[in-house]
Write a protein that holds these residues in place. Sequence first.
Motif, short mmCIF file in Angstrom:
data_model
loop_
_atom_site.label_atom_id
_atom_site.label_comp_id
_atom_site.label_asym_id
_atom_site.label_seq_id
_atom_site.Cartn_x
_atom_site.Cartn_y
_atom_site.Cartn_z
N ILE A 3 -3.16 5.22 2.45
CA ILE A 3 -4.42 5.93 1.70
C ILE A 3 -4.36 5.47 0.40
CG2 ILE A 3 -5.98 8.07 1.74
CD1 ILE A 3 -3.65 8.92 4.00
N ILE A 4 -5.60 4.99 -0.08
CA ILE A 4 -5.60 4.42 -1.31
C ILE A 4 -6.67 5.15 -2.33
CG2 ILE A 4 -6.10 2.29 -2.82
CD1 ILE A 4 -5.10 0.89 -0.49
N GLY A 5 -6.12 5.53 -3.44
CA GLY A 5 -7.13 6.45 -4.27
C GLY A 5 -8.15 5.56 -5.05
N ASP A 6 -9.01 6.19 -5.94
CA ASP A 6 -10.04 5.85 -6.62
C ASP A 6 -9.77 4.48 -7.18
OD1 ASP A 6 -10.26 8.66 -6.15
OD2 ASP A 6 -11.79 8.82 -7.55
N VAL A 7 -10.29 3.36 -6.70
CA VAL A 7 -10.06 1.98 -7.62
C VAL A 7 -11.01 1.75 -8.59
CG1 VAL A 7 -10.32 -0.39 -6.84
CG2 VAL A 7 -9.60 1.38 -5.05
N HIS A 8 -12.46 2.19 -8.79
CA HIS A 8 -13.34 1.95 -9.80
C HIS A 8 -13.09 0.66 -10.42
CE1 HIS A 8 -14.97 6.01 -10.28
NE2 HIS A 8 -13.96 6.53 -10.28
N PRO A 44 1.69 -6.75 8.45
CA PRO A 44 2.57 -7.43 9.60
C PRO A 44 2.80 -6.02 10.53
CG PRO A 44 3.75 -7.43 7.62
CD PRO A 44 2.26 -7.06 7.08
N ALA A 45 2.96 -4.82 9.83
CA ALA A 45 3.34 -3.76 10.66
C ALA A 45 2.39 -2.96 11.22
CB ALA A 45 4.35 -2.79 10.07
N GLY A 46 1.08 -3.74 11.32
CA GLY A 46 -0.10 -2.94 11.87
C GLY A 46 -0.62 -1.77 11.19
N ARG A 47 -0.23 -1.54 9.79
CA ARG A 47 -0.81 -0.35 9.28
C ARG A 47 -2.21 -0.47 9.06
NH1 ARG A 47 3.55 2.55 7.15
NH2 ARG A 47 2.34 3.83 6.14
N GLN A 48 -2.75 0.63 8.55
CA GLN A 48 -4.28 0.43 8.41
C GLN A 48 -4.42 1.19 7.23
OE1 GLN A 48 -6.75 2.45 11.47
NE2 GLN A 48 -8.50 1.30 11.33
N ALA A 49 -5.38 0.75 6.19
CA ALA A 49 -5.81 1.31 5.01
C ALA A 49 -6.88 2.30 5.12
CB ALA A 49 -6.24 0.18 4.19
N LEU A 102 -0.80 6.83 -0.64
CA LEU A 102 0.05 7.63 0.03
C LEU A 102 0.11 6.96 1.22
CD1 LEU A 102 1.36 10.33 0.89
CD2 LEU A 102 -1.16 10.91 1.78
N ARG A 103 1.53 6.90 1.50
CA ARG A 103 1.93 6.36 3.02
C ARG A 103 2.15 7.40 3.88
NH1 ARG A 103 6.39 1.81 1.14
NH2 ARG A 103 5.11 0.05 1.44
N TYR A 104 1.34 7.27 4.83
CA TYR A 104 1.26 8.37 5.89
C TYR A 104 1.67 7.90 7.29
CZ TYR A 104 -0.59 11.96 9.32
OH TYR A 104 -0.76 12.83 10.24
N PRO A 105 2.43 8.34 8.20
CA PRO A 105 2.98 9.95 7.80
C PRO A 105 4.23 10.05 6.99
CG PRO A 105 3.64 9.11 10.05
CD PRO A 105 2.94 7.94 9.19
N GLU A 106 4.78 9.14 6.33
CA GLU A 106 5.91 9.05 5.61
C GLU A 106 6.10 10.35 4.50
OE1 GLU A 106 5.67 4.69 7.24
OE2 GLU A 106 4.25 6.28 6.35
#
Length: 839
Positions: free
Chosen positions: A181-186, A217-222, A398-402
């Motif tokens: 989960i990525i914060g404000d990029v602006h 490669p681990a199939g994560r989603q942003a 933020l890496r979730y669920p980590e």
Amino acid sequence: MNIDLPDLSLIALVGISGSGKSTFAREHFKPTEVLSSDFFRGMVADDENDQSATKDAFDALGHIAGIRLRAGRRVVIDATNVQKHARAELVALARSFDVLPVAIVIDTPEAVAWERTQGRSDRDFGRNVLKRQSQDLRRSLRELGREGFRKVHVVSDPAEVTITYEKAWNDRRELTGPFDIIGDVHGCRAELETLLGELGWTLVRDEAGRAVDATHPAGRQAVFVGDLVDRGPDSPGVLRLVMGMTASGNALCVPGNHEQKLLKKLRGKNVTVSHGLAETLEQLDSETPEFIESAAQWIHDLVSHLRLDGGRLVVAHAGLKEAYHGRASGRVRDFCLYGESTGETDEYGLPVRYPWARDYRGAAMVVYGHVPTPKVEWINNTVCLDTGAVFGGELTALRYPEKTFVAVQAERMYYEPIRPLADAESARDNETLDLADVTGRRHIRTEHGTVIVDAENSAAALEVMSRFAIDPRLLLWLPPTMSPPSTSTVEGYLEYPTEAFADYRAAGVDKVVCEEKHMGSRAVVLVCRDKAAARFGVGDGCSGAIYTRTGRSFFNDPALTETLLDRVRAAAAPLFDELGSDWLLLDCELLPWSAKAAGLIRTQYAAAGAAARSALPAAVAALDAGLARGLDLGELRARTAARAENAAGFTHAYRRYCWPTTGLDGVQIAPFALLASEGACYADRDHGWHLDISDRLVAADPVTFRPTGRRIVDLSDPAAQAEATTWWLEMTAAGGEGMVIKPYAGLTHRSRGKLVQPGIKCRGREYLRIIYGPDYTTPEHLTRLRDRTLSRKRTLALREHTLGLAALDAVAAGEPLWRVHELVFAVLAMESVPTDPRL
């Protein structure tokens, strides 16, 4: 005809009397979903046709409908609803709970409805009523959409209708991650590309070298929290990358207020070009009209917030209070985009945000951005990821669920903030406690199950906690009560190891550890590496706490506490580095018993023993005199002599656990479990690990620490059980209290996930004289005591164990004080549940 309904909605059935609304409702909805005006008239007036009761009936109906809508349950209103004012109340009700109002019109011809009405003995109104209702319905059909109903379905043949349900657009609970989960990029495209690289993503570039997608490669989603544009050097580049990631399914995104403003401008609306919008518009001048239109449409299609991972995760740009999760309305969207303001402005002319996160008590984790802060911090299971990249801060994910954070430093300050980041408002208030969190009847949900705490038990705990307990910032856990074994049938014994072993075999446990039960007072030791105690914020030279089962400080003199903590700290010095923690939480027994219970021993046990030792020998002497005169007193004399012997045994039993102490001279700690340290709960470690830690403390300081004897028993090996039983018999005969039998593996579950008792105490025959009285071993008393009921005690032990585990998990996860305190408080509240105190 298929009717597609929003999954969460208020459905108003509209139709004249006799049109078949109730039949339609019975065929297509659950009985619990349907609220009938006739039923409520009957409820309040004992007559479904009593029109004078209509107002009261609809008041009751509206109240029940509100309860269901608040809980996120569908509501179907079965009433004529042909009058505009009646429908307006339903639309307002739906809007007040941020659900979608839907109208289903049952358009039955008046003649058919009249024929049905004539066939019903409970309907005695004339046809003129139906004619008036039909006229109202005809006038209403064109108005329903304008009245606020989001969908209107007109049914002329109910037999041909099928109903399906569509999920809310924000309902993506089927997606379980893992997520980045990525914060404000602006507009900070370079920093975004760098951050994705740090997170393990591979960028996909077009023929011009521009990033247009990214894969993991681990199939994560942003998941992007919005505010992709404005202020930064390359808002189009950020849009191109994130649009490509969402198109390929590699990312999700919610809109920010800056996207919303950009969309209005691109759609020709009159907006003030400020706060970085001018830079974005200038950058878009270099893009093709097709790209600009696709960006505008993409922004338009973004959903205000997302519910993910079974509802355990909510992502919204400015955050979202619990009542709005999964809801759809204009005010929910506004909250997601802008948050909630107090109506005031600060010295920089910016709106003062209402700190909604301080009040948040929801189970779902809420991740958001919007308000730049110097660093991320958890507030009541919420976290803001806007760390001001465009202002020269960091771009954070933020890496979730980590629940781990990854951040990259901005290459430079691209935009001068109106308010310095260091002055950014913070919702942090993790040390505030609210009485509402611990009072009244409470359903406390944990990963290990739900525990109900009754109001009267909460009140009892409040009395103890508010008057006697230590600072709640230091009160991380309370020990649960412990269950005894099934009652023994061995001659002369109430408790015996055989039954404890059988209890665990029945629970599916194959290996246990039998630990010596020290007769002292249960003590929880929280020790910090140094006196700064920064983790707990108490100050005043506090380096931890030593407290009792009820949360009271063990010693009235703080100097004694600190001296003993110094000894513990010295012995535990290697553990701080090994575990990477500045504090440790230990479960211990503090000896002797008289160090804490001197008053209890003197007033309860010693007084009874002294009275018995004074009266019974004199009685025996008097009986002997009577026997000498030839009176038939032999049986009474024998019984009295036996009672005198039992009284001596009673006195001897409690005296074994008392010895004089001066200050800390004579005081010992018997540790048997390391409960937690910074970021870690050790409930899942086996007891071999815990006892090894305890042995190391004993070896480091054998004067302060007392060892705990143990036997490890394979429950399929009768010889091992016999050896442990012999050990128990010898230990209790020598004055030991008994032993505690625990599943060797530590945290253990039965089938279906139910927790197994964490420990079963098996107390020695002589020790139980203190508990059940000097004469409890006589056959008549032992027979009576064997009828003791254990179910309530066992249930209580598991409930307190569940709450204690949840408290340790909350401490390890760094959850706010109110959450830890809620759980610890509940353990103490359970202690006032009526149970036999001797068990």
